[in-house]
Design a protein around this motif. Structure first.
Motif, PDB file in Angstrom:
ATOM      1  N   ALA A   1      27.170  -9.029  16.069  1.00  0.00           N
ATOM      2  CA  ALA A   1      27.292  -9.156  14.614  1.00  0.00           C
ATOM      3  C   ALA A   1      28.665  -8.709  14.130  1.00  0.00           C
ATOM      4  N   ARG A   2      29.180  -7.642  14.722  1.00  0.00           N
ATOM      5  CA  ARG A   2      30.508  -7.152  14.316  1.00  0.00           C
ATOM      6  C   ARG A   2      31.605  -8.115  14.746  1.00  0.00           C
ATOM      7  N   ARG A   3      31.437  -8.737  15.905  1.00  0.00           N
ATOM      8  CA  ARG A   3      32.478  -9.626  16.412  1.00  0.00           C
ATOM      9  C   ARG A   3      32.397 -11.021  15.797  1.00  0.00           C
ATOM     10  N   HIS A   4      31.182 -11.485  15.490  1.00  0.00           N
ATOM     11  CA  HIS A   4      31.011 -12.857  15.010  1.00  0.00           C
ATOM     12  C   HIS A   4      30.118 -12.918  13.767  1.00  0.00           C
TER      13      HIS A   4
ATOM     14  N   VAL B   1      28.945 -12.267   1.500  1.00  0.00           N
ATOM     15  CA  VAL B   1      29.733 -11.087   1.144  1.00  0.00           C
ATOM     16  C   VAL B   1      30.243 -10.393   2.403  1.00  0.00           C
ATOM     17  N   TRP B   2      29.406 -10.374   3.429  1.00  0.00           N
ATOM     18  CA  TRP B   2      29.780  -9.725   4.693  1.00  0.00           C
ATOM     19  C   TRP B   2      30.997 -10.395   5.323  1.00  0.00           C
ATOM     20  N   VAL B   3      30.998 -11.731   5.351  1.00  0.00           N
ATOM     21  CA  VAL B   3      32.139 -12.410   5.968  1.00  0.00           C
ATOM     22  C   VAL B   3      33.398 -12.267   5.114  1.00  0.00           C
ATOM     23  N   VAL B   4      33.230 -12.147   3.794  1.00  0.00           N
ATOM     24  CA  VAL B   4      34.389 -11.896   2.932  1.00  0.00           C
ATOM     25  C   VAL B   4      35.024 -10.564   3.303  1.00  0.00           C
ATOM     26  N   ASN B   5      34.190  -9.600   3.691  1.00  0.00           N
ATOM     27  CA  ASN B   5      34.692  -8.279   4.064  1.00  0.00           C
ATOM     28  C   ASN B   5      35.597  -8.340   5.291  1.00  0.00           C
ATOM     29  N   ARG B   6      35.432  -9.377   6.120  1.00  0.00           N
ATOM     30  CA  ARG B   6      36.267  -9.542   7.306  1.00  0.00           C
ATOM     31  C   ARG B   6      37.549 -10.314   7.012  1.00  0.00           C
ATOM     32  N   SER B   7      37.703 -10.788   5.796  1.00  0.00           N
ATOM     33  CA  SER B   7      38.845 -11.625   5.447  1.00  0.00           C
ATOM     34  C   SER B   7      39.814 -10.844   4.566  1.00  0.00           C
ATOM     35  N   PRO B   8      40.991 -11.430   4.255  1.00  0.00           N
ATOM     36  CA  PRO B   8      41.939 -10.758   3.361  1.00  0.00           C
ATOM     37  C   PRO B   8      41.494 -10.739   1.902  1.00  0.00           C
TER      38      PRO B   8
ATOM     39  N   LEU C   1      30.224 -17.931  -5.807  1.00  0.00           N
ATOM     40  CA  LEU C   1      30.261 -17.053  -4.635  1.00  0.00           C
ATOM     41  C   LEU C   1      30.533 -17.848  -3.366  1.00  0.00           C
ATOM     42  N   TYR C   2      29.871 -18.983  -3.193  1.00  0.00           N
ATOM     43  CA  TYR C   2      30.073 -19.771  -1.986  1.00  0.00           C
ATOM     44  C   TYR C   2      31.496 -20.320  -1.911  1.00  0.00           C
ATOM     45  N   PHE C   3      32.041 -20.733  -3.040  1.00  0.00           N
ATOM     46  CA  PHE C   3      33.428 -21.192  -3.036  1.00  0.00           C
ATOM     47  C   PHE C   3      34.387 -20.041  -2.729  1.00  0.00           C
ATOM     48  N   TYR C   4      34.093 -18.874  -3.296  1.00  0.00           N
ATOM     49  CA  TYR C   4      34.944 -17.708  -3.036  1.00  0.00           C
ATOM     50  C   TYR C   4      34.877 -17.311  -1.561  1.00  0.00           C
ATOM     51  N   ALA C   5      33.657 -17.321  -0.999  1.00  0.00           N
ATOM     52  CA  ALA C   5      33.503 -16.988   0.416  1.00  0.00           C
ATOM     53  C   ALA C   5      34.184 -18.033   1.296  1.00  0.00           C
ATOM     54  N   ALA C   6      34.085 -19.310   0.910  1.00  0.00           N
ATOM     55  CA  ALA C   6      34.765 -20.359   1.675  1.00  0.00           C
ATOM     56  C   ALA C   6      36.278 -20.159   1.647  1.00  0.00           C
ATOM     57  N   GLY C   7      36.810 -19.839   0.465  1.00  0.00           N
ATOM     58  CA  GLY C   7      38.245 -19.558   0.370  1.00  0.00           C
ATOM     59  C   GLY C   7      38.647 -18.358   1.195  1.00  0.00           C
ATOM     60  N   ALA C   8      37.771 -17.327   1.213  1.00  0.00           N
ATOM     61  CA  ALA C   8      38.063 -16.134   2.001  1.00  0.00           C
ATOM     62  C   ALA C   8      38.092 -16.463   3.493  1.00  0.00           C
ATOM     63  N   LEU C   9      37.157 -17.296   3.946  1.00  0.00           N
ATOM     64  CA  LEU C   9      37.144 -17.678   5.356  1.00  0.00           C
ATOM     65  C   LEU C   9      38.351 -18.539   5.714  1.00  0.00           C
ATOM     66  N   ILE C  10      38.769 -19.388   4.790  1.00  0.00           N
ATOM     67  CA  ILE C  10      39.969 -20.194   5.045  1.00  0.00           C
ATOM     68  C   ILE C  10      41.190 -19.287   5.196  1.00  0.00           C
ATOM     69  N   LEU C  11      41.314 -18.282   4.324  1.00  0.00           N
ATOM     70  CA  LEU C  11      42.404 -17.308   4.476  1.00  0.00           C
ATOM     71  C   LEU C  11      42.325 -16.588   5.811  1.00  0.00           C
ATOM     72  N   TYR C  12      41.103 -16.242   6.205  1.00  0.00           N
ATOM     73  CA  TYR C  12      40.881 -15.565   7.484  1.00  0.00           C
ATOM     74  C   TYR C  12      41.343 -16.436   8.649  1.00  0.00           C
ATOM     75  N   MET C  13      41.007 -17.730   8.602  1.00  0.00           N
ATOM     76  CA  MET C  13      41.383 -18.637   9.685  1.00  0.00           C
ATOM     77  C   MET C  13      42.872 -18.952   9.692  1.00  0.00           C
ATOM     78  N   MET C  14      43.505 -18.916   8.512  1.00  0.00           N
ATOM     79  CA  MET C  14      44.921 -19.261   8.410  1.00  0.00           C
ATOM     80  C   MET C  14      45.832 -18.036   8.534  1.00  0.00           C
ATOM     81  N   ASN C  15      45.228 -16.855   8.741  1.00  0.00           N
ATOM     82  CA  ASN C  15      45.989 -15.610   8.665  1.00  0.00           C
ATOM     83  C   ASN C  15      46.896 -15.385   9.866  1.00  0.00           C
ATOM     84  N   ASP C  16      46.603 -16.015  10.996  1.00  0.00           N
ATOM     85  CA  ASP C  16      47.449 -15.835  12.184  1.00  0.00           C
ATOM     86  C   ASP C  16      47.454 -17.131  12.985  1.00  0.00           C
TER      87      ASP C  16
END
Length: 224
Positions: free
Chosen positions: A10-13, A54-61, A100-115
Motif C-alpha cells: 500500500a505504501r509503495r503502490h 486523497v491518499w494518492v494526492v498525498n504522494r504527489s506534489p 475532487l476526481y479532477f484534482y486527484a487526476a491533476g495531482a497524479l499527472i504532476l506525480y508522473m511528470m515530476n521526474d
C-alpha cells in the motif's frame, strides 16, 4: 499475505489500490443495480474511492488539504443523498466529487511528470488517472442532466433520464475515443462537456501516456 506485506504494498503502490477499487466497483455495480440497497453499496465504493483519491494526492506534489476540503463534504453529501434520495444533495455531491476526481487526476499527472524515472506505481497511476477523469466527467454529466433536462438520450427509452451507469459508460467511451455508445448528448451544454472530455482524453494520451512509454523504452535501451 500478512498485514505487514499488504502495508508495504500500500505504501509503495497507493495508485494500484485506487485503480482496483474503481474497477471493482464497475464489476460489482451490475449485481446491485435496481436493488433497494444498490445505491448504498455503490456509495460505499465511492466513499472508499474518495478516501483513496486523497491518499494518492498525498504522494504527489499537490496540496493535500485541498483534497480533504473537497472529500469530506462530498462524502457527507453523497451519503445523505443516497439515504434521503434528495436531488439537491445529489447535485452538490456530484459537483464536489467531480472537482475532487479532477484534482486527484491533476495531482497524479504532476506525480508522473515530476521526474524522468518510470516506477511501477507511476504505471498504476496512469490507469488510475484515466478512471479518475472518466468518473469526474460522469459526475458532471449527472449535474448537467439535472440542471438541463433532456441533455442526454439513448437507444433504450430515449425520453427518460440516463442512469448513472449509462453516463459512466458514455464517459469511458468518450474519453477512450472508441466511438461506441448508445447514449448521445442532445443539448448544447451536454455537447460542450463531451467535447471537453474528448480534448482531455486526447491530451492525456498524447502528453502523459506517450511520455511514460517513451521513458520506459529509453530505460530498457540503456539496460540492454
Amino acid at each position: 499475505m500478512n498485514t505487514a506485506a499488504w502495508s508495504r504494498i500500500a505504501r509503495r503502490h497507493p495508485s494500484a489500490f485506487l485503480l482496483a477499487v474503481q474497477l471493482l466497483s464497475l464489476m460489482v455495480y451490475p449485481l446491485f443495480d435496481g436493488l433497494p440497497g444498490g445505491r448504498l453499496v455503490f456509495g460505499a465504493f465511492g466513499a472508499t474511492a474518495l478516501v483513496l483519491a486523497v491518499w494518492v494526492v498525498n504522494r504527489s506534489p499537490a496540496v493535500n488539504w485541498v483534497a480533504w476540503s473537497l472529500a469530506i463534504p462530498a462524502l457527507l453529501c453523497a451519503v445523505s443523498a443516497a439515504v434521503f434520495r434528495n436531488q439537491a444533495l445529489l447535485v452538490t455531491a456530484s459537483l464536489l466529487e467531480a472537482l475532487l476526481y479532477f484534482y486527484a487526476a491533476g495531482a497524479l499527472i504532476l506525480y508522473m511528470m515530476n521526474d524522468n524515472r518510470v516506477t511501477a506505481d507511476e504505471l498504476f497511476a496512469a490507469g488510475a488517472t484515466f478512471t479518475l477523469l472518466a468518473w469526474g466527467f460522469a459526475y458532471l454529466f449527472v449535474v448537467c442532466q439535472v440542471w438541463y433536462p433532456g441533455s442526454f438520450s439513448g437507444a433504450v427509452e430515449p425520453e427518460r433520464a440516463r442512469t448513472w451507469l449509462e453516463l459512466l459508460f458514455l464517459s469511458f467511451t468518450n474519453l477512450a475515443a472508441v466511438g461506441l455508445g448508445d447514449v448521445l448528448p442532445l443539448r448544447s451544454e451536454a455537447r460542450v462537456l463531451v467535447m471537453l472530455e474528448q480534448f482531455a482524453g486526447v491530451g492525456y494520451v498524447a502528453v502523459v501516456v506517450s511520455r511514460l512509454i517513451g521513458l520506459t523504452i529509453l530505460r530498457q535501451g540503456r539496460d540492454s
